[in-house]
Design an enzyme around this catalytic site. Sequence first.
Site, PDB file in Angstrom:
ATOM      1  N   LYS A  55     -29.097 -17.112 -15.787  1.00  0.00           N
ATOM      2  CA  LYS A  55     -29.157 -17.969 -16.978  1.00  0.00           C
ATOM      3  C   LYS A  55     -29.615 -17.169 -18.198  1.00  0.00           C
ATOM      4  O   LYS A  55     -29.010 -17.246 -19.267  1.00  0.00           O
ATOM      5  CB  LYS A  55     -30.099 -19.149 -16.722  1.00  0.00           C
ATOM      6  CG  LYS A  55     -30.440 -19.996 -17.923  1.00  0.00           C
ATOM      7  CD  LYS A  55     -29.291 -20.827 -18.378  1.00  0.00           C
ATOM      8  CE  LYS A  55     -29.755 -21.811 -19.462  1.00  0.00           C
ATOM      9  NZ  LYS A  55     -28.657 -22.541 -20.019  1.00  0.00           N
ATOM     10  N   LYS A 130     -35.991 -19.705 -27.495  1.00  0.00           N
ATOM     11  CA  LYS A 130     -36.797 -19.629 -26.271  1.00  0.00           C
ATOM     12  C   LYS A 130     -36.082 -18.781 -25.227  1.00  0.00           C
ATOM     13  O   LYS A 130     -36.670 -17.855 -24.656  1.00  0.00           O
ATOM     14  CB  LYS A 130     -37.068 -21.031 -25.714  1.00  0.00           C
ATOM     15  CG  LYS A 130     -37.751 -21.025 -24.340  1.00  0.00           C
ATOM     16  CD  LYS A 130     -37.691 -22.372 -23.652  1.00  0.00           C
ATOM     17  CE  LYS A 130     -36.323 -22.874 -23.348  1.00  0.00           C
ATOM     18  NZ  LYS A 130     -35.689 -22.389 -22.126  1.00  0.00           N
TER      19      LYS A 130
END
Length: 180
Positions: A55, A130
């Site tokens: 990811k 983030k």
Amino acid sequence: MSGGVVGAQAGTLTFMLGAHSKHGGLIKFRIRPLLERMGTKVLHLGGQGAGLAGKLTNNYLLAVSNIATAEAMNLGQRCGLDPKTLAELINGASGRCWSSEINNPVAGISPGAPAEKGYDGGFAIELMKKDLGLAIEESNRVKARTQLGTPSMGVYDQVAAMEPGKDFSVVYKWLDSQSP
């Protein structure tokens, strides 16, 4: 998972899993069929933590390619190219990527993309920051050389300050407003 709001709505999400190989049967027979109802790809990437590594790696590339797509679209238009024709060129040539085809930052190119809705919805720029920050941290931890992460984070920091809560493709709007 990857694919964002557009992928969730279309049922085309990609799921990245990490689990010990002894859980292969559980993934294959119980988890995969459930996830395939929401997406088109379910990938077992390796042991525990591999899904997260996948990811972060994917979103690192997405963060950088989004900026490059926005810059290319801005450059082409400032050179006098029609944005729809430019997008058709890019998406039919070697520059094609998810940011140019599915989530093009220019309104009128990708139906359903956040650019069509004033950059509302989609993957919030704060979430991209983030994920990019985590990817940069991980690259430092494993000593992987990444040259574009830190400058990209600088771009997203500036854009987030001006366009909080918007989809990360709003970088295009910011770039256009910064041009002399």
